[in-house]
Design a protein around this motif. Sequence first.
Motif, PDB file in Angstrom:
ATOM      1  N   LEU A 281     -41.034  39.649 125.216  1.00 38.82           N
ATOM      2  CA  LEU A 281     -39.465  39.824 125.213  1.00 38.82           C
ATOM      3  C   LEU A 281     -39.041  38.280 125.070  1.00 38.82           C
ATOM      4  O   LEU A 281     -37.885  38.040 124.762  1.00 38.82           O
ATOM      5  N   LYS A 282     -39.552  37.320 125.899  1.00 44.48           N
ATOM      6  CA  LYS A 282     -38.932  36.127 126.284  1.00 44.48           C
ATOM      7  C   LYS A 282     -39.301  35.259 124.999  1.00 44.48           C
ATOM      8  O   LYS A 282     -38.329  34.427 124.478  1.00 44.48           O
ATOM      9  N   ASN A 283     -40.271  35.200 124.301  1.00 37.23           N
ATOM     10  CA  ASN A 283     -40.902  34.371 123.358  1.00 37.23           C
ATOM     11  C   ASN A 283     -40.815  35.017 121.974  1.00 37.23           C
ATOM     12  O   ASN A 283     -40.746  34.107 120.787  1.00 37.23           O
ATOM     13  N   GLY A 284     -40.677  36.181 121.832  1.00 34.05           N
ATOM     14  CA  GLY A 284     -40.790  36.816 120.331  1.00 34.05           C
ATOM     15  C   GLY A 284     -42.175  36.578 119.870  1.00 34.05           C
ATOM     16  O   GLY A 284     -43.192  36.006 120.421  1.00 34.05           O
ATOM     17  N   TYR A 285     -42.168  36.526 118.452  1.00 33.62           N
ATOM     18  CA  TYR A 285     -43.325  36.298 117.858  1.00 33.62           C
ATOM     19  C   TYR A 285     -43.026  36.284 116.202  1.00 33.62           C
ATOM     20  O   TYR A 285     -41.898  36.463 115.716  1.00 33.62           O
ATOM     21  N   ASP A 286     -43.996  36.026 115.624  1.00 34.14           N
ATOM     22  CA  ASP A 286     -43.897  35.547 113.940  1.00 34.14           C
ATOM     23  C   ASP A 286     -43.933  36.668 113.170  1.00 34.14           C
ATOM     24  O   ASP A 286     -44.931  37.337 113.232  1.00 34.14           O
ATOM     25  N   VAL A 287     -42.922  37.359 112.750  1.00 34.53           N
ATOM     26  CA  VAL A 287     -42.491  38.641 111.992  1.00 34.53           C
ATOM     27  C   VAL A 287     -43.567  38.361 110.784  1.00 34.53           C
ATOM     28  O   VAL A 287     -44.216  39.513 110.459  1.00 34.53           O
ATOM     29  N   LYS A 288     -43.684  37.595 110.006  1.00 28.58           N
ATOM     30  CA  LYS A 288     -44.380  37.339 108.764  1.00 28.58           C
ATOM     31  C   LYS A 288     -46.067  37.472 109.075  1.00 28.58           C
ATOM     32  O   LYS A 288     -46.839  38.104 108.466  1.00 28.58           O
TER      33      LYS A 288
ATOM     34  N   MET B  80     -46.880  39.571 111.358  1.00 29.03           N
ATOM     35  CA  MET B  80     -47.130  40.994 111.644  1.00 29.03           C
ATOM     36  C   MET B  80     -47.516  41.634 110.311  1.00 29.03           C
ATOM     37  O   MET B  80     -48.305  42.565 110.059  1.00 29.03           O
ATOM     38  N   ASN B  81     -46.735  41.348 109.112  1.00 26.78           N
ATOM     39  CA  ASN B  81     -46.879  41.699 107.782  1.00 26.78           C
ATOM     40  C   ASN B  81     -48.191  41.304 107.281  1.00 26.78           C
ATOM     41  O   ASN B  81     -48.956  41.977 106.707  1.00 26.78           O
ATOM     42  N   ASP B  82     -48.833  39.873 107.434  1.00 26.91           N
ATOM     43  CA  ASP B  82     -50.088  39.685 107.133  1.00 26.91           C
ATOM     44  C   ASP B  82     -51.282  40.517 107.631  1.00 26.91           C
ATOM     45  O   ASP B  82     -52.154  40.955 107.260  1.00 26.91           O
TER      46      ASP B  82
END
Length: 237
Positions: free
Chosen positions: A91-98, A100-102
């Motif tokens: 929640l604080k830092n998020g993540y690389d959405v791309k 997830m797709n990979d």
Amino acid sequence: KSNFTANLATTVALQGYRVGVVDTDLPSPGIHNLFSLELEPTDKTLNNYLWGDTPIEETAYDVSANVGVEKNGKLYLVPSSFKADDIARILKNGYDVKLMNDGFRRLVKELQLDYLFIDTHPGLSKETFLSIAISHVLILILRPDKQDYQGTAVTMDVARQLKVRKMLLVINKVYSTLNRDALKQKVEETYNENVAGVFPLSEDLVQLASEGVFCVKYPEHPVSQEFQKVAQQIQEA
């Protein structure tokens, strides 16, 4: 939503397909409970993949035996971490959405999946935009409720702008006093999309209290029969 995903994925796997499920509801995970997957504190989850700690296929757990999937069928689950510290970090830092797709693509390849189901966080966000954009089939679940009708309309507009290949609507928690055929026709005319299933409000489903997959425990139940109908339409997509 998670109940729907778990039941639909299990229905397809029971027909002999190799099926994966990814719990991308990182802020409030829980689908692992439905598959009777007891996660230990040291177990790897989707979070570990997103943080670059482990390949995504190593976060996939074979839950086939837990739901009676045998022979050619397989059912894998990639759970999200339910540890408070991990949820707070996401929640604080998020993540690389791309990333997830990979990961989705790698998972399909490494586990030789026929179907991959993505259990998303409710509502619209950049993460759900990604899931919508890459989906071959988008299933939108709505209740016969004015607020849900409005939210569905917004989501469908977004999905059309993202050029989703196929959309299916599912009406959930339908009261017994409602005419199901008339409701189905009204929703299809309103949104100009097919309604794949109309699910009755079921006390049996509520009483199960997320302890297991409903369609496995009650295969002849009207709710389970609706999952069969939706599964058929996915396979025809």
